[in-house]
Design a protein around this motif. Structure first.
Motif, PDB file in Angstrom:
ATOM      1  N   ILE A  66      11.826  10.115   1.716  1.00 12.44           N
ATOM      2  CA  ILE A  66      11.235   9.210   0.743  1.00 12.44           C
ATOM      3  C   ILE A  66      11.872   7.836   0.939  1.00 12.44           C
ATOM      4  O   ILE A  66      13.093   7.710   0.879  1.00 12.44           O
ATOM      5  N   VAL A  67      11.038   6.833   1.189  1.00 15.89           N
ATOM      6  CA  VAL A  67      11.505   5.459   1.316  1.00 15.89           C
ATOM      7  C   VAL A  67      11.045   4.710   0.075  1.00 15.89           C
ATOM      8  O   VAL A  67       9.856   4.706  -0.259  1.00 15.89           O
ATOM      9  N   ARG A  75       1.569  -2.042   5.014  1.00 19.05           N
ATOM     10  CA  ARG A  75       1.103  -3.420   4.906  1.00 19.05           C
ATOM     11  C   ARG A  75       2.132  -4.343   4.261  1.00 19.05           C
ATOM     12  O   ARG A  75       1.799  -5.330   3.608  1.00 19.05           O
ATOM     13  N   GLY A  76       3.392  -3.996   4.467  1.00 22.29           N
ATOM     14  CA  GLY A  76       4.465  -4.902   4.091  1.00 22.29           C
ATOM     15  C   GLY A  76       4.889  -4.814   2.646  1.00 22.29           C
ATOM     16  O   GLY A  76       4.381  -4.024   1.850  1.00 22.29           O
ATOM     17  N   LEU A  77       5.839  -5.677   2.321  1.00 19.97           N
ATOM     18  CA  LEU A  77       6.445  -5.690   1.001  1.00 19.97           C
ATOM     19  C   LEU A  77       5.753  -6.690   0.088  1.00 19.97           C
ATOM     20  O   LEU A  77       5.167  -7.675   0.535  1.00 19.97           O
ATOM     21  N   THR A  78       5.852  -6.440  -1.202  1.00 19.02           N
ATOM     22  CA  THR A  78       5.336  -7.368  -2.190  1.00 19.02           C
ATOM     23  C   THR A  78       6.310  -8.532  -2.349  1.00 19.02           C
ATOM     24  O   THR A  78       7.475  -8.416  -1.962  1.00 19.02           O
ATOM     25  N   GLN A 131       0.848  -1.195   0.000  1.00 21.97           N
ATOM     26  CA  GLN A 131       0.000   0.000   0.000  1.00 21.97           C
ATOM     27  C   GLN A 131       0.882   1.243   0.000  1.00 21.97           C
ATOM     28  O   GLN A 131       1.115   1.847   1.055  1.00 21.97           O
ATOM     29  N   PRO A 132       1.405   1.644  -1.169  1.00 20.19           N
ATOM     30  CA  PRO A 132       2.226   2.860  -1.220  1.00 20.19           C
ATOM     31  C   PRO A 132       1.421   4.046  -0.702  1.00 20.19           C
ATOM     32  O   PRO A 132       0.288   4.268  -1.126  1.00 20.19           O
ATOM     33  N   ARG A 133       2.015   4.815   0.195  1.00 22.06           N
ATOM     34  CA  ARG A 133       1.266   5.911   0.803  1.00 22.06           C
ATOM     35  C   ARG A 133       2.217   6.820   1.565  1.00 22.06           C
ATOM     36  O   ARG A 133       3.411   6.527   1.698  1.00 22.06           O
ATOM     37  N   GLY A 183      -2.576   5.738  -4.894  1.00 20.77           N
ATOM     38  CA  GLY A 183      -1.460   5.093  -4.218  1.00 20.77           C
ATOM     39  C   GLY A 183      -0.723   5.948  -3.237  1.00 20.77           C
ATOM     40  O   GLY A 183       0.125   5.456  -2.524  1.00 20.77           O
ATOM     41  N   LEU A 184      -0.981   7.238  -3.197  1.00 26.88           N
ATOM     42  CA  LEU A 184      -0.223   8.092  -2.277  1.00 26.88           C
ATOM     43  C   LEU A 184      -1.053   9.288  -1.892  1.00 26.88           C
ATOM     44  O   LEU A 184      -1.577  10.001  -2.740  1.00 26.88           O
TER      45      LEU A 184
END
Length: 374
Positions: A326-327, A280-283, A260-262, A368-369
């Motif tokens: 920015i991560v 919500r974690g990594l893909t 969930q990019p945000r 997404g953001l």
């Protein structure tokens, strides 16, 4: 519930929490780095210390990816192409010697105009002179030697968007050559605030950008606006977006291979792992060994490449983040640091541009953001 941790996450606590966070974030093994990690990897200094004042400062423990891209000198010259009409434009058409006088005619959504006996004349993309000649040619089927006078009265097909912390954000007609500074002036300048007791501009020039056809034009807004450096004052094209975010925003932007990019609210002392967990974690295809933390000016940022797997396994301490960091989690190992940072910055700008466009149009489609602008 993950307990709130202060400062850098101790290695022992990371070992205890690693299984739960691995499950939550989906972090797994990934191929080794194709370029050497910066000295900042796992270094708490990058979180404890923001960059020193001035856009050329490098945050302690971080590095620079190399010189920023230079502006193409051609961008500083006014466009030589003549104006081309499009849907929504208003044309004043007069049949010389005719009984009706000048008439205002819209270019329809299909790019056609309907005038006199013409049932629909395609003019989308024509210059004004080409449009006039097309009208005369079309009318010659019904009239003998028709002569037409044509004037552009309204521009609605060619606009630029100025959004963010300006006094009058919105769409502005591009009927003649316009520079970045002229567009900001059309928007009545940068907004100010008196919250601190003094009048201060509240646009974050370090994270401001010009977006064109999905790409970021490397304008240095600090140099342009603060220093009056006209070498950054490029000419705009139709559909360009100038975005000046707020200095009052306090979020962390998490992008790339996360579920969930945000933007994550900057509260307390957020860390890299808690920011990833908040998304919500990594893909499954995330390359957790190459997580980038980008800080400072988009034009020439500081960066650290972090091995998130090592943090989760307790081999390295967690990293404290700063507001507006920015991560970025890549889906494939980056080829070089310079190209990697260009990808991060471009993705960030596209995400903010899409979010702003959705906000302006009232779209409820997720982009997404969240901008998170107060």
């Amino acid at each position: 519930m993950i307990p709130k941790l202060k400062g850098i996450l101790p290695a022992a606590a990371a070992i205890v929490l690693a299984p739960a966070l691995l499950f939550l974030t989906g972090c797994g093994t990934s191929s080794g780095p194709v370029f050497k990690e910066t000295a900042a990897a796992g270094n708490p200094a990058i979180a404890e210390n923001a960059a020193a004042p001035g856009q050329d400062a490098v945050a302690p423990g971080m590095t620079r990816p190399g010189p920023p891209a230079a502006l193409d000198p051609a961008l500083l010259k006014p466009p030589a192409d003549p104006y081309r009409v499009g849907p929504g434009d208003i044309l004043e058409i007069e049949l010389i010697g005719g009984p009706d006088g000048p008439q205002n005619t819209f270019v329809g959504p299909d790019g056609k105009i309907y005038f006199n006996l013409l049932s629909g004349l395609q003019v989308w993309g024509y210059t004004l002179d080409e449009t006039r000649r097309a009208l005369e040619h079309g009318l010659s089927e019904f009239l003998q030697n028709p002569q037409v006078s044509l004037t552009l009265r309204g521009v609605h097909s060619r606009r630029v968007q100025v959004v963010g912390r300006v006094n009058t954000p919105g769409l502005y007609e591009l009927s003649q050559p316009m520079t970045v500074l002229e567009a900001i002036s059309q928007a009545r300048g940068i907004a100010t605030s008196r919250l601190s007791g003094a009048t201060e501009e509240i646009a974050d020039l370090q994270h401001s950008f010009l977006m064109r056809q999905g790409k970021m034009i490397p304008v240095d807004f600090e140099r342009l606006i603060r220093q009056g450096d006209t070498s950054q004052n490029v000419y705009l094209q139709a559909d360009d977006m100038i975005f000046l975010p707020s200095t009052m925003g306090s979020q962390i932007y998490v992008l790339g291979a996360v579920n969930q990019p945000r933007s994550v609210p900057f509260k307390g002392r957020p860390t890299l792992i808690t920011a990833l967990a908040a998304c919500r974690g990594l893909t499954p295809d995330a390359k957790a060994k190459h997580v980038a933390i980008v800080r400072g000016s988009l034009r020439n940022p500081s960066v650290a490449i972090i091995d998130a797997n090592a943090i989760l396994r307790g081999k390295k301490p967690d990293i404290l983040l700063s507001a507006r960091d920015i991560v970025y989690v890549p889906a494939r190992p980056p080829a070089s640091l310079r190209t990697y940072i260009d990808l991060v910055v471009t993705t960030f700008a596209r995400s903010l541009a899409a979010s702003e466009a959705a906000a302006v149009t009232g779209s409820d489609q997720p982009v997404g953001l969240s901008l998170g602008i107060p």
